[in-house]
Design an enzyme around this catalytic site. Structure first.
Site, PDB file in Angstrom:
ATOM      1  N   ARG A 160      28.904  42.319  53.044  1.00 50.95           N
ATOM      2  CA  ARG A 160      29.238  42.424  51.549  1.00 50.95           C
ATOM      3  C   ARG A 160      30.609  42.979  51.462  1.00 50.95           C
ATOM      4  O   ARG A 160      31.634  42.492  51.253  1.00 50.95           O
ATOM      5  CB  ARG A 160      27.980  42.910  50.827  1.00 50.95           C
ATOM      6  CG  ARG A 160      28.269  42.718  49.324  1.00 50.95           C
ATOM      7  CD  ARG A 160      29.134  43.692  48.573  1.00 50.95           C
ATOM      8  NE  ARG A 160      28.737  45.009  48.832  1.00 50.95           N
ATOM      9  CZ  ARG A 160      29.257  45.987  48.489  1.00 50.95           C
ATOM     10  NH1 ARG A 160      30.923  46.014  47.899  1.00 50.95           N
ATOM     11  NH2 ARG A 160      29.189  47.159  48.796  1.00 50.95           N
ATOM     12  N   ASP A 161      30.558  44.282  51.497  1.00 51.61           N
ATOM     13  CA  ASP A 161      31.678  45.117  51.276  1.00 51.61           C
ATOM     14  C   ASP A 161      32.889  44.716  52.066  1.00 51.61           C
ATOM     15  O   ASP A 161      34.115  44.805  51.631  1.00 51.61           O
ATOM     16  CB  ASP A 161      31.359  46.642  51.505  1.00 51.61           C
ATOM     17  CG  ASP A 161      32.270  47.401  50.723  1.00 51.61           C
ATOM     18  OD1 ASP A 161      33.250  47.015  50.346  1.00 51.61           O
ATOM     19  OD2 ASP A 161      31.991  48.753  50.528  1.00 51.61           O
ATOM     20  N   HIS A 211      34.761  55.089  52.826  1.00 49.82           N
ATOM     21  CA  HIS A 211      35.826  54.459  53.279  1.00 49.82           C
ATOM     22  C   HIS A 211      36.753  55.335  53.960  1.00 49.82           C
ATOM     23  O   HIS A 211      36.808  56.300  53.778  1.00 49.82           O
ATOM     24  CB  HIS A 211      36.552  53.488  52.117  1.00 49.82           C
ATOM     25  CG  HIS A 211      35.773  52.338  51.632  1.00 49.82           C
ATOM     26  ND1 HIS A 211      36.152  50.861  51.707  1.00 49.82           N
ATOM     27  CD2 HIS A 211      34.622  52.463  50.897  1.00 49.82           C
ATOM     28  CE1 HIS A 211      35.174  50.280  51.132  1.00 49.82           C
ATOM     29  NE2 HIS A 211      34.271  51.248  50.312  1.00 49.82           N
ATOM     30  N   CYS A 247      38.080  47.180  49.059  1.00 50.14           N
ATOM     31  CA  CYS A 247      37.488  46.833  47.617  1.00 50.14           C
ATOM     32  C   CYS A 247      38.609  45.967  46.888  1.00 50.14           C
ATOM     33  O   CYS A 247      39.756  46.318  46.818  1.00 50.14           O
ATOM     34  CB  CYS A 247      37.206  47.974  46.696  1.00 50.14           C
ATOM     35  SG  CYS A 247      36.456  47.439  45.148  1.00 50.14           S
TER      36      CYS A 247
HETATM   37  P1  HMG Z   1      33.380  39.539  32.521  1.00 50.06           P
HETATM   38  O1  HMG Z   1      34.449  38.521  32.719  1.00 50.06           O
HETATM   39  O2  HMG Z   1      33.623  40.615  31.564  1.00 50.06           O
HETATM   40  O3  HMG Z   1      32.121  38.805  32.122  1.00 50.06           O
HETATM   41  O4  HMG Z   1      33.092  39.969  33.966  1.00 50.06           O
HETATM   42  P2  HMG Z   1      31.560  37.932  31.334  1.00 50.06           P
HETATM   43  O5  HMG Z   1      30.069  38.158  30.959  1.00 50.06           O
HETATM   44  O6  HMG Z   1      32.498  37.756  29.960  1.00 50.06           O
HETATM   45  O7  HMG Z   1      31.474  36.446  31.889  1.00 50.06           O
HETATM   46  C1  HMG Z   1      32.931  35.908  32.400  1.00 50.06           C
HETATM   47  C2  HMG Z   1      32.627  34.583  33.199  1.00 50.06           C
HETATM   48  O8  HMG Z   1      31.977  35.096  34.452  1.00 50.06           O
HETATM   49  C3  HMG Z   1      31.805  33.599  32.633  1.00 50.06           C
HETATM   50  O9  HMG Z   1      32.078  32.370  33.118  1.00 50.06           O
HETATM   51  C4  HMG Z   1      30.192  33.941  33.226  1.00 50.06           C
HETATM   52  O10 HMG Z   1      29.246  33.079  32.988  1.00 50.06           O
HETATM   53  C5  HMG Z   1      30.496  34.329  34.476  1.00 50.06           C
HETATM   54  P3  HMG Z   1      32.823  31.287  32.421  1.00 50.06           P
HETATM   55  O11 HMG Z   1      31.940  31.155  30.973  1.00 50.06           O
HETATM   56  O12 HMG Z   1      34.028  31.891  31.933  1.00 50.06           O
HETATM   57  O13 HMG Z   1      32.896  30.123  33.200  1.00 50.06           O
HETATM   58  N1  HMG Z   1      29.581  35.185  34.968  1.00 50.06           N
HETATM   59  C6  HMG Z   1      29.042  35.310  36.010  1.00 50.06           C
HETATM   60  N2  HMG Z   1      29.009  34.499  37.252  1.00 50.06           N
HETATM   61  C7  HMG Z   1      28.181  34.558  37.977  1.00 50.06           C
HETATM   62  N3  HMG Z   1      27.317  35.655  38.393  1.00 50.06           N
HETATM   63  C8  HMG Z   1      27.390  36.458  37.403  1.00 50.06           C
HETATM   64  C9  HMG Z   1      28.304  36.666  36.559  1.00 50.06           C
HETATM   65  N4  HMG Z   1      28.700  37.314  35.237  1.00 50.06           N
HETATM   66  C10 HMG Z   1      29.413  36.857  34.476  1.00 50.06           C
HETATM   67  N5  HMG Z   1      26.619  37.759  37.889  1.00 50.06           N
HETATM   68  C11 HMG Z   1      31.334  41.065  35.539  1.00 50.06           C
HETATM   69  C12 HMG Z   1      32.304  41.226  34.111  1.00 50.06           C
HETATM   70  C13 HMG Z   1      30.737  42.247  35.859  1.00 50.06           C
HETATM   71  C14 HMG Z   1      30.751  39.658  35.722  1.00 50.06           C
HETATM   72  C15 HMG Z   1      32.684  40.872  36.600  1.00 50.06           C
HETATM   73  O14 HMG Z   1      33.518  41.943  36.097  1.00 50.06           O
HETATM   74  C16 HMG Z   1      32.249  41.171  37.863  1.00 50.06           C
HETATM   75  O15 HMG Z   1      31.832  40.073  38.553  1.00 50.06           O
HETATM   76  N6  HMG Z   1      32.756  42.131  38.570  1.00 50.06           N
HETATM   77  C17 HMG Z   1      32.217  42.299  39.928  1.00 50.06           C
HETATM   78  C18 HMG Z   1      33.270  42.958  40.842  1.00 50.06           C
HETATM   79  C19 HMG Z   1      32.969  43.206  42.204  1.00 50.06           C
HETATM   80  O16 HMG Z   1      32.009  42.488  42.791  1.00 50.06           O
HETATM   81  N7  HMG Z   1      33.505  44.246  42.789  1.00 50.06           N
HETATM   82  C20 HMG Z   1      33.102  44.498  44.199  1.00 50.06           C
HETATM   83  C21 HMG Z   1      31.840  45.183  44.450  1.00 50.06           C
HETATM   84  S1  HMG Z   1      31.683  47.090  44.051  1.00 50.06           S
HETATM   85  C22 HMG Z   1      32.263  47.576  45.428  1.00 50.06           C
HETATM   86  O17 HMG Z   1      32.993  47.073  46.129  1.00 50.06           O
HETATM   87  C23 HMG Z   1      32.152  49.210  45.334  1.00 50.06           C
HETATM   88  C24 HMG Z   1      31.165  49.386  46.428  1.00 50.06           C
HETATM   89  O18 HMG Z   1      31.318  49.184  47.704  1.00 50.06           O
HETATM   90  C25 HMG Z   1      31.192  50.947  46.363  1.00 50.06           C
HETATM   91  C26 HMG Z   1      32.325  51.689  46.556  1.00 50.06           C
HETATM   92  O19 HMG Z   1      33.018  51.568  47.631  1.00 50.06           O
HETATM   93  O20 HMG Z   1      32.622  52.594  45.912  1.00 50.06           O
HETATM   94  C27 HMG Z   1      29.776  49.149  45.876  1.00 50.06           C
HETATM   95 MG    MG Z   2      32.544  50.048  49.213  1.00 43.45          MG
END
Ligand code: HMG
Ligand code: MG
Length: 307
Positions: free
Chosen positions: A14-15, A209, A240
């Protein structure tokens, strides 16, 4: 005092793979996850149900889960940011655990999830309650615990607040992410000590990281403060997408070598882990990126140093 055993949470599929520039075939992801389980990893993050517009690399998570041959006793959590993600996780094959992810910095919260810290936590309240009603376990993440790519320093009290809320909402474990790898050992200890005022140490995980080469030192420092769960990524895959310059998580091989050398149990087999790393390296067209993987590849037999 150091722990006698450590739980390793493998986050590479995943990450790691969420940050690949190109598409990784679903079959290569499945092969990787199965190889990691065969190596003895007890927890393997299998993907995420986030917006495919934001993170296209994880768009095939449902397919990965459908194809996966699961090992009894191994957990395969997936990241979920909102109700839509929870619905997708519940509709997918065999999801028993999810992870929600918040941040200790406002700017990172906005860049990563398009909402403030408070809005994110309010979303998670519904997601966590819904997941627990459906019988799922929920893990929580806090990002930017030792620094933010947009704001710089982050106060330990801010980390403690978010971690505490996630724990109070029902996360069984809270993983503390040094997303951009800027932390150093004493800062890591101070941060853990602050968070421990809100969340018991045995419910905390370190997710470091290795961008600045500090991850192993930081891990040793927080193990001395009672942390016995460590997130790592096979072959140091990853970064990320919303933290520019973030390199991969600390490599699982490097953590395992350190723990093996200190006589700390993990249940993970080095030779099998190296094979998993070599397999995904071949699929991505890259040599193994962990220090230990590279060093042991120069030696024969390939499992030297595994004990
Ligand atoms: P948004 O644009 O504000 O969401 O994003 P929205 O609710 O307005 O929806 C926009 C569009 O996305 C819509 O589609 C929704 O249907 C769709 P459209 O109508 O435009 O066709 N949508 C989705 N589709 C599939 N699955 C969903 C979903 N939600 C909305 N769950 C949102 C807000 C949170 C969805 C967006 O910002 C997002 O997906 N962010 C995720 C980012 C991410 O994955 N980052 C990496 C993981 S975190 C990380 O790596 C850190 C970690 O490792 C710890 C560390 O290292 O610190 C965990
Ligand atoms: Mg991470």
């Amino acid at each position: 005092m150091l722990p006698q055993s450590v739980k390793l949470v493998e986050v590479g599929p995943r990450d790691g793979l969420q940050n690949e520039p190109g598409a990784v075939p679903t079959a290569a992801k499945v092969t990787l996850i199965e190889a990691l389980a065969a190596a003895g990893l007890p927890v393997i993050e299998a993907g995420s149900f986030v917006s495919p517009k934001w993170v296209p690399q994880m768009a095939d998570t449902a397919d990965v889960l459908a194809a996966l041959r699961r090992r009894p006793g191994v957990s395969y959590p997936v990241l979920v940011p909102n109700t839509k993600g929870l619905e997708a996780a519940l509709a997918a094959t065999g999801v028993e655990e999810i992870a929600v992810f918040g941040a200790a910095s406002e700017s990172f919260s906005r860049r990563n999830t398009n909402c403030s810290i408070a809005e994110g936590l309010a979303r998670f309240a519904g997601v966590i309650a819904g997941a627990r009603d459906a019988g799922l376990r929920v893990r929580g993440y806090v990002s930017c615990v030792l620094g933010c790519p947009y704001e710089g320093a982050v106060e330990p009290s801010a980390v403690a607040r978010v971690a505490g809320e996630l724990f109070d909402m029902g996360c069984y474990e809270v993983s503390l992410g040094d997303t951009i790898g800027t932390g150093t050992p004493l800062a890591a200890q101070r941060m853990v000590d602050a968070v421990a005022g809100r969340v018991p140490r045995d419910r905390l995980a370190a997710h470091f990281h290795d961008t600045y080469g500090q991850a192993l030192a930081n891990l040793l420092a927080v193990m001395e403060r009672g942390i016995a769960t460590i997130d790592s990524s096979v072959s140091g895959l990853g970064g990320c997408p919303y933290a520019r310059g973030a390199s991969g998580n600390v490599a699982t091989e490097d953590v395992l070598y350190m723990l093996n050398g200190m006589g700390i149990e993990t249940g993970v087999d080095m030779a099998a882990l190296l094979r998993a790393g070599a397999g995904i390296g071949a699929a991505l067209g890259r040599p193994p990126a962990s220090r230990v993987g590279r060093a042991l590849a120069e030696r024969a037999p390939p499992d030297a140093g595994a004990a």
